[in-house]
Structures are given as C-alpha cells and as structure tokens.
Motif scaffolding. Structure first.
Motif, PDB file in Angstrom:
ATOM      1  N   ARG A   1      39.147  41.716  40.045  1.00 59.27           N
ATOM      2  CA  ARG A   1      39.323  40.997  38.773  1.00 59.27           C
ATOM      3  C   ARG A   1      40.801  40.736  38.512  1.00 59.27           C
ATOM      4  O   ARG A   1      41.206  39.626  38.165  1.00 59.27           O
ATOM      5  CB  ARG A   1      38.727  41.790  37.603  1.00 59.27           C
ATOM      6  CG  ARG A   1      37.242  41.700  37.446  1.00 59.27           C
ATOM      7  CD  ARG A   1      36.802  42.071  36.033  1.00 59.27           C
ATOM      8  NE  ARG A   1      37.306  43.363  35.595  1.00 59.27           N
ATOM      9  CZ  ARG A   1      36.714  44.526  35.822  1.00 59.27           C
ATOM     10  NH1 ARG A   1      35.569  44.554  36.508  1.00 59.27           N
ATOM     11  NH2 ARG A   1      37.228  45.654  35.373  1.00 59.27           N
ATOM     12  N   ASP A   2      41.606  41.768  38.693  1.00 56.99           N
ATOM     13  CA  ASP A   2      43.046  41.625  38.456  1.00 56.99           C
ATOM     14  C   ASP A   2      43.651  40.618  39.431  1.00 56.99           C
ATOM     15  O   ASP A   2      44.488  39.787  39.043  1.00 56.99           O
ATOM     16  CB  ASP A   2      43.745  42.980  38.609  1.00 56.99           C
ATOM     17  CG  ASP A   2      43.380  43.954  37.492  1.00 56.99           C
ATOM     18  OD1 ASP A   2      42.879  43.489  36.445  1.00 56.99           O
ATOM     19  OD2 ASP A   2      43.587  45.167  37.674  1.00 56.99           O
TER      20      ASP A   2
ATOM     21  N   ASP B   1      34.331  44.553  40.586  1.00 55.99           N
ATOM     22  CA  ASP B   1      35.470  45.302  41.115  1.00 55.99           C
ATOM     23  C   ASP B   1      36.722  45.032  40.274  1.00 55.99           C
ATOM     24  O   ASP B   1      37.187  43.884  40.179  1.00 55.99           O
ATOM     25  CB  ASP B   1      35.715  44.918  42.574  1.00 55.99           C
ATOM     26  CG  ASP B   1      36.820  45.745  43.209  1.00 55.99           C
ATOM     27  OD1 ASP B   1      37.985  45.355  43.053  1.00 55.99           O
ATOM     28  OD2 ASP B   1      36.509  46.770  43.855  1.00 55.99           O
ATOM     29  N   ALA B   2      37.285  46.063  39.667  1.00 62.28           N
ATOM     30  CA  ALA B   2      38.421  45.893  38.771  1.00 62.28           C
ATOM     31  C   ALA B   2      39.647  45.342  39.497  1.00 62.28           C
ATOM     32  O   ALA B   2      40.376  44.495  38.955  1.00 62.28           O
ATOM     33  CB  ALA B   2      38.765  47.227  38.102  1.00 62.28           C
ATOM     34  N   ASP B   3      39.909  45.814  40.701  1.00 62.80           N
ATOM     35  CA  ASP B   3      41.059  45.322  41.462  1.00 62.80           C
ATOM     36  C   ASP B   3      40.904  43.839  41.783  1.00 62.80           C
ATOM     37  O   ASP B   3      41.878  43.073  41.708  1.00 62.80           O
ATOM     38  CB  ASP B   3      41.225  46.125  42.761  1.00 62.80           C
ATOM     39  CG  ASP B   3      41.706  47.544  42.505  1.00 62.80           C
ATOM     40  OD1 ASP B   3      42.272  47.785  41.426  1.00 62.80           O
ATOM     41  OD2 ASP B   3      41.520  48.405  43.386  1.00 62.80           O
TER      42      ASP B   3
ATOM     43  N   GLU C   1      35.372  38.302  33.918  1.00 62.04           N
ATOM     44  CA  GLU C   1      34.955  39.620  33.431  1.00 62.04           C
ATOM     45  C   GLU C   1      33.665  40.111  34.071  1.00 62.04           C
ATOM     46  O   GLU C   1      33.346  41.307  34.011  1.00 62.04           O
ATOM     47  CB  GLU C   1      34.814  39.603  31.902  1.00 62.04           C
ATOM     48  CG  GLU C   1      33.556  38.913  31.360  1.00 62.04           C
ATOM     49  CD  GLU C   1      33.700  37.407  31.205  1.00 62.04           C
ATOM     50  OE1 GLU C   1      32.817  36.793  30.573  1.00 62.04           O
ATOM     51  OE2 GLU C   1      34.693  36.854  31.727  1.00 62.04           O
TER      52      GLU C   1
END
Length: 449
Positions: A137-138, A133-135, A129
């Motif tokens: 993280r995914d 960078d959200a991408d 978390e």
C-alpha cells in the motif's frame, strides 16, 4: 435526432469520441474488426426488420473505460470532461466482485446532448486502502504520488476555458489533442519488473493502474442492435470472445445493458532497471467490448431485475472457461420469465421509463395529473410512447467483463466495501442520480404534451 443546435461542448465531445476511436484502432487492430462486425450486424437487423434507423449515428456510438490511481486524477478528469459536456452519473462499487475500484460514468445528461453524441467514459478509481499488504500500500501510494498524467498545455487550456467559458478554434483542437494523448498507450512502465510482479500478485488491475505513466484507454465499445449475432460471429472474424454475454437474457423488449468482449491482448512492455536500461516483459489489460442497450428501468424494475439475477446466480454462476454457459443461459431465461417482456405491460407496471408524444396529428392538451385520461389516450392511439434508452452501466456486468480480461481465478472473493462518500470527496462533487435523470426525461415528455 436532437431538437436543438449542438453546443460547443457537444461538438467537442463528438470530436473527442472520433479521435479516441481513431487512436484505439491504431493501437488495437482487433478493435476495427469488432467495429466492422457491429456495423454489418446492425445493417442486417435494419434490413430484416424494415426499421427506420440512423445507422450512421449508431455506428459512431461508443463508450470507453479508464482507470485512475489517485483522487487528484479523478478530480481533474471531472473538470476536463465537463468541458465536453460529460458529467458523473451513478456510483458503482466493484468491490462486490473482488475488484478494488469504485467508479462512475462521465456522460452527457440532456436529451439533446445524448441524441447528438452519447459518448461515455466509465471511470474507475483504484482503492489503495483495499490492498491487504501494508508495505505494498505504501509503495503504491509513493509511486502514484510522483506521477503526473496531465500535460502542462492541457491544464493551461482547461484553466482558460474555466475562467472565460470558451476557447478559440485552434485552442479547442489543442485541447482535444492533449486530452486524447492522456489516454494513449505507453509501453514503458514506470516501475521495475519486481515491483510490477508484486502489484500483479495483489491484483492484475492494480498492476495496470499503478505501473504505467497514464490512464491508457483499456477498451472502446461500439453499440449493436443484436449482441447475440455479434457473439456468434466474433470467432468467424478472428476475435476471441468471452464465454457468455453479461446482463439480462435475450428478450423481445431489451432492457438495461448486455455486454460481451473479445479477450485482452498480451502486449510487450519495458520495465525500469537500476542501471537505467529497460527490461522487456509482458502486460495484459486492453481488450474490446461490444454492447446492446435497452430500456431504462425504474427503481421498481431495477429491484425486480436485481432479484431475478441474484436468484439465477444463487443457482448457477457462469464459469470463465464457458463449460456451463448453456446451462447458465437456460437458467437465466427460466428465472427471467417473471420479468414482463411486453412493452405496454412494462410501461403499465411502472417497470420502465418512457418518452410520450402526440400521435395522428393530435395536439389537444393532456391533463398530466389524470392518469386514467392519459391511459385512455394511449389506448386510443392519440398518445404514443417509446422506452427511454438506458445510458448507464451494470456493476455485475462491468465486473464480469473486467474478470474475463484480468484472470478469472484471481481475487474474486467479495470485498463488500462500498464508499460513495469517499469517492465523491475524491471527485470533488456528488454524482448525478441516474433515476432522477430518467424521471426528468419522462416528466419533460409528459409536460410537452
């Protein structure tokens, strides 16, 4: 030495420790240089001080460190280490140094178990978390979701031990063999070079945790009686030491933990490609560490230590290249003059935990609730005391070691995001309070008078 016969868990822990050391020596030849140097320094200290020391036991003492990627790995590791009599002690938030992990130390907790084999594993869990960078993280979660770091045989043996409380001798050997293999180095990454670079750019530690098939041991640490002598001599035996010893300054009465390390090795690795072939590359993570352990501090002592360390680092922080190391050490010594360096004074002020015992053949019962009477017996020499050794770790020191081996210019800003509740949820149990453990040890020694 322990007073009781070692338990099955103690013997398994000792066997595990020894086999881990053999494996790491084969994987990282410089580790053997460090072990040999520590043995020589310890022998020199024993000879110079005419102390009666169990150098053989000391030469076997180690702690190791691993990094895990997801909650299920941490929970399973807790169950596996419990078979070895190793339990989670303490919560360490390394986000204060910009490192996106939080940690605990799996170790024995009773006097006898520690005395027989004090092997510890500092275990960190990646905090996905905290990846900005959200991408990414995914992508990180997707990669970790697909990996299984524990062999079917290891899980089978664990479940049998948990169900029956024991394993046959042959099964114990298999259990240790499979557990050690869990931490073995594998030079084949489970990601492409491009994904590795994205993870590496976010933080080198993230790349180390996510890019590989298992939680390879990233260092093993022998214990020395004189870490300054080790630091001064590492280069002479072909090791590249970090710039400064982490922890408190050199003292007449050592406290807590002092650590140094030789720098991480760049190792050849192979990344996945779309055509099923492997692409050669490099990765840096595994290193060598050496420690010197001192007295365990009470909450009062720990508060004073934290205050003085923060005061020092507000004035000067050691640079990675070592250019201000002399100035930093000088300031550290100056500030820590406010921390008593006399064993009796440390005890009298309630700054350290102590083990108490009868002396000179005295066996008369002692009123544990009469502090004045106890003090009088101590002054008469009828009761002696010795500091309880600190068996745990220091967040700032751990972060300093990590940074020196992960690239000091990278992501050092504080994230300041401790979350012990989330860590314990992933662990599947609360961590043991280290101060409660030391206080119990001290109280037990008093009750035995």
């Amino acid at each position: 030495m322990p007073n009781a016969r070692p338990s099955a868990a103690d013997l398994l822990r000792q066997k595990f420790s020894r086999q881990m050391s053999v494996m790491y020596c084969q994987e990282v030849p410089d580790y053997q240089k460090a072990v040999d140097l520590v043995k020589q320094v310890n022998a020199d200290v024993a000879a110079d001080t005419a102390q009666s020391l169990d150098l053989e036991a000391l030469s076997e003492e180690r702690h190791g460190a691993i990094r895990l990627g997801k909650a299920s790995e941490l929970s399973m590791m807790r169950r596996l280490f419990a078979v070895l009599g190793m339990y989670p002690v303490g919560y360490y938030d390394l986000s204060v140094a910009g490192i996106p992990v939080h940690s605990t130390a799996f170790r024995p907790i009773s006097n006898d178990a520690i005395a027989f084999c004090p092997f510890r594993i500092f275990t960190s869990l990646l905090r996905v978390e905290l990846i900005e960078d959200a991408d990414l993280r995914d992508k990180t979660n997707a990669i970790l979701a697909e990996r299984n770091v524990f062999s079917d045989k290891l899980v089978e043996l664990l479940e049998k031990q948990e169900a029956t409380g024991s394993l046959t001798e042959q099964e114990e050997d298999q259990f240790i063999e499979e557990l050690v293999k869990t931490f073995k180095w594998n030079d084949q990454a489970n990601v492409s070079a491009d994904v590795y670079e994205d993870l590496h750019d976010a933080h080198r530690l993230i790349a180390d945790v996510v890019s590989f098939k298992g939680p390879h041991i990233n260092h093993l640490t022998p214990r020395t009686l004189d870490i300054d002598a080790v630091q001064d001599n590492m280069a002479k035996v072909g090791l590249n030491p970090k710039a400064v010893v982490e922890g408190p300054p050199q003292r007449a009465v050592p406290i807590l933990l002092r650590q140094t390390a030789f720098k991480a090795l760049e190792e050849e690795v192979f990344f996945q490609t779309t055509d099923g072939k492997l692409q050669a590359g490099a990765h840096t993570a595994r290193f060598g560490e050496i420690e010197q352990r001192g007295a365990a501090l009470t909450p009062k002592g720990q508060a004073l230590y934290d205050e003085l360390l923060n005061k020092t680092r507000a004035i000067i922080t050691p640079k990675a290249d070592g250019s201000n190391v002399d100035a930093y050490i000088a300031e550290l010594h100056k500030v820590f003059q406010d921390f008593p360096d006399d064993l009796n004074e440390l005890r009298a002020q309630g700054l350290i935990y102590c083990h108490y015992q009868h002396a000179n053949g005295n066996t008369a019962p002692v009123d544990k609730n009469d502090a004045a009477a106890l003090e009088s017996l101590i002054q008469q020499g009828a009761i002696t005391f010795s500091p309880i050794t600190y068996e745990d770790f220091l967040p700032v020191s751990a972060a300093g070691i990590f940074q020196s081996n992960l690239g000091n210019s990278q992501n050092q800003q504080s994230l300041n995001d401790a979350n012990q509740a989330d860590f314990e949820k992933a662990l599947g149990a609360p961590v043991n309070d280290l101060h409660a453990l030391y206080a119990t040890m001290q109280d037990q020694s008093l009750q035995s008078l």
